[in-house]
Design a protein around this motif. Sequence first.
Motif: not given
Length: 391
Positions: A125-126, A146-150, A181-187
């Motif tokens: 989570e961010v 970030p995996a579940a919501e904009a 997997d999480a770091l891939k979603r860290a924009d």
Amino acid sequence: MWKSIASNALTLFIVVLVVAAGLLAWGREQFTGPGPLAEAICFRVEKGDSLSAVSRALEERRAVSDARIFRIGAEYSGKADGLKFGSYLVGAKASMEQVLADLTAGGQSTCGREVNFRISVAKAEVVLRELDAATNRYVEVVKFDPAAEASPSAYIDVTEADDIRWRVTLAEGVTSWQVVDALKRADFLSGEVAAVPPEGSLAPDSYEVERGADRAALLAEMATRQAATMAELWATRAEGLPYDTPEEALIMASIVEKETGIAEERKRVASVFINRLEQGMRLQTDPTVIYGVTKGEGVLGRGLRQSELRRETPYNTYVIDGLPPTPIANPGRLSIEAALNPDKTDDLYFVADGSGGHAFAKTLAEHNENVAKWREIEAKAGAAEAGGVQD
């Protein structure tokens, strides 16, 4: 007459010197003495701000008593051209000298907002937080998965700010696959990850990063910290442990990590598994079986099936002897310490006790009694959930 004029001029000169000395002493006292702020504030220096603009803004916010003295002090100390942009915490009663030192020190901002990308076992989570200068505590502004919501607008609106502090926090017990997997979603990060690092090789810790930091470089830093921790603690390990290599100790540490979240229990949990190894007993621990089912790729999300407990896999410690072939998660320092310096006990069993901790036992009979108590607690909890809880 000329003697009178000379005498008067000398007297005036002395008076001027005395006044100048007095003014200098007063100015120095104003510059180094306690400031007028009653409570701490966050003060922002914009890119390109001049010393004159900053000094006026400080005076307007009552952070300094006199903008001119602040400027003179900056010139005299050679820091007039050293202002660094960012947000700074100006403490209550901070002197002009201290304020100037803070605003010219450089480095990360000491006040303002922070984005913390937290990777836990359940999710990533961010969290956007802002420092409350009055209490010197961070206040949560927004939090999202970030995996579940904009990304919410409150987050998007601040991500380009120069003074945002960026942080990645890795919790104990997360698998290497989950980290990647999480770091891939860290924009706010960049770069590709070629492969998932070996299980157990990443140090659970908090990592301060810059926007655009390379993911692979961050993983390398995590691995460096874990290797350093392992080397340090391996050198001070207890004698007579049933490990031939640091890797085996890391495997044990990962099992301890997954078995208890109670820091005070870790060394005792480690003693149970070490006693079992030394007596030739199987470890019989569910987390290893679960890792054999999931391969560390996410959370199982259900109880283990009997077929899974009977199936022979390299990670089914109900079936195999000794340790599984690899760690089953990334253990933290306390779990590594527990594996390398366990308590000395005769315990061979443990089971949940309903308090969040465990009941330990030396004999199977004692363990069965503890299991019966736990089953009773589970049954009461299930009945209460089915019937609803009355206030």
